[in-house]
Design an enzyme around this catalytic site. Structure first.
Site, PDB file in Angstrom:
ATOM      1  N   ASP A   8       3.495   0.623  -1.646  1.00 56.75           N
ATOM      2  CA  ASP A   8       2.231   0.547  -0.940  1.00 56.75           C
ATOM      3  C   ASP A   8       1.350  -0.532  -1.261  1.00 56.75           C
ATOM      4  OD1 ASP A   8       0.190   1.737   0.964  1.00 56.75           O
ATOM      5  OD2 ASP A   8      -1.038   2.428  -0.580  1.00 56.75           O
ATOM      6  N   ASP A  10      -2.788  -1.178  -0.490  1.00 57.97           N
ATOM      7  CA  ASP A  10      -4.109  -0.926  -1.055  1.00 57.97           C
ATOM      8  C   ASP A  10      -4.045   0.031  -1.865  1.00 57.97           C
ATOM      9  OD1 ASP A  10      -4.892  -2.984   0.971  1.00 57.97           O
ATOM     10  OD2 ASP A  10      -5.013  -1.296   2.593  1.00 57.97           O
ATOM     11  N   LYS A  17     -11.744  -0.010  -1.358  1.00 57.67           N
ATOM     12  CA  LYS A  17     -12.906   1.073  -1.808  1.00 57.67           C
ATOM     13  C   LYS A  17     -13.569   0.958  -3.330  1.00 57.67           C
ATOM     14  CE  LYS A  17     -11.412   4.152   1.888  1.00 57.67           C
ATOM     15  NZ  LYS A  17     -11.023   5.380   2.246  1.00 57.67           N
ATOM     16  N   ASN A  55       0.305   0.860   5.751  1.00 56.79           N
ATOM     17  CA  ASN A  55      -0.460   1.440   6.897  1.00 56.79           C
ATOM     18  C   ASN A  55      -1.805   0.196   7.144  1.00 56.79           C
ATOM     19  OD1 ASN A  55       1.180   3.414   7.205  1.00 56.79           O
ATOM     20  ND2 ASN A  55       0.056   4.869   6.518  1.00 56.79           N
ATOM     21  N   GLN A  56      -1.718  -0.280   8.065  1.00 53.87           N
ATOM     22  CA  GLN A  56      -2.737  -1.106   8.396  1.00 53.87           C
ATOM     23  C   GLN A  56      -3.489  -0.654   9.557  1.00 53.87           C
ATOM     24  OE1 GLN A  56      -4.485  -3.138   6.043  1.00 53.87           O
ATOM     25  NE2 GLN A  56      -2.962  -2.208   4.571  1.00 53.87           N
ATOM     26  N   CYS A 103       5.964   4.877  12.696  1.00 55.21           N
ATOM     27  CA  CYS A 103       6.226   4.174  11.358  1.00 55.21           C
ATOM     28  C   CYS A 103       5.165   4.094  10.429  1.00 55.21           C
ATOM     29  CB  CYS A 103       6.194   2.471  11.864  1.00 55.21           C
ATOM     30  SG  CYS A 103       4.953   2.028  12.953  1.00 55.21           S
ATOM     31  N   ARG A 104       3.907   4.600  10.942  1.00 58.20           N
ATOM     32  CA  ARG A 104       2.840   5.137  10.177  1.00 58.20           C
ATOM     33  C   ARG A 104       3.181   6.043   9.105  1.00 58.20           C
ATOM     34  NH1 ARG A 104      -2.362   3.844   9.899  1.00 58.20           N
ATOM     35  NH2 ARG A 104      -3.801   5.331   8.894  1.00 58.20           N
ATOM     36  N   ASP A 130      -0.397   5.253  -3.822  1.00 61.23           N
ATOM     37  CA  ASP A 130      -1.563   6.024  -4.118  1.00 61.23           C
ATOM     38  C   ASP A 130      -2.128   7.320  -3.573  1.00 61.23           C
ATOM     39  OD1 ASP A 130      -2.478   4.372  -2.305  1.00 61.23           O
ATOM     40  OD2 ASP A 130      -4.313   4.079  -3.073  1.00 61.23           O
TER      41      ASP A 130
END
Length: 175
Positions: A8, A10, A17, A55-56, A103-104, A130
């Protein structure tokens, strides 16, 4: 067949964050987490294909364009390569979260596409994320799914960061 590690983005590769950045919507917002380049380099040296599956939804929600996302990913790959870490491919779901696309993550289509395109052996491969959707996506295709930063009961193992996860992967593959 090839072995692979699916990462992944982020929270695994870069900060999200934190005090410095909330979301990565521009390449200037990309701050690598400590030890990431070295961890990826170790995977490269052990002949793992390394993929980023992310995922964006910010694209689908209008916070950035596809071109801006491509720029972020080009920058990320280039900066990692400068440190000897190679990413084989970056795949992103750009649909908004409410679109419920295939796809997400926790959907597994990004993983399925890469497994097929690169002739990947799921028994010799790992997903590192994460958040719960990362673990669910990896588990859905039968890959050992590892959690970093957080814990999750469905994760195969949990670690503090990518470096720890990679050390475990390198030992696990010897077993």
């Amino acid at each position: 067949m090839n072995k692979a590690v699916f990462l992944d983005r982020d929270g695994v590769i870069n900060e999200v964050k934190t005090d410095r950045v909330k979301f990565v919507n521009r390449k200037e917002d990309l701050y690598f987490l400590e030890g990431v380049a070295e961890a990826i380099q170790k995977l490269n040296e052990a002949d793992f294909k390394v993929f980023v599956v992310t995922n964006q939804g910010g694209v689908g929600l209008g916070y950035m364009t596809e071109e801006e996302l491509d720029s972020i990913h080009e920058h990320m790959a280039k900066e990692l390569a400068k440190q000897g870490a190679q990413i084989n491919e970056i795949m992103a779901c750009t649909h908004a979260p409410h679109e419920n696309c295939y796809c997400r993550k926790p959907g597994s289509q990004m993983l399925l596409d890469l497994l097929d395109d690169y002739d990947i052996d799921i028994m010799k491969s790992y997903m590192v994320g994460d958040r719960e959707p990362d673990i669910e996506a990896g588990n859905a295709v039968g890959i050992k799914s590892l959690m970093v930063v957080n814990t999750h009961p469905e994760a195969y193992k949990c670690f503090n960061n990518l470096s720890e996860a990679v050390e475990w992967i390198l030992e696990d593959e010897k077993a």
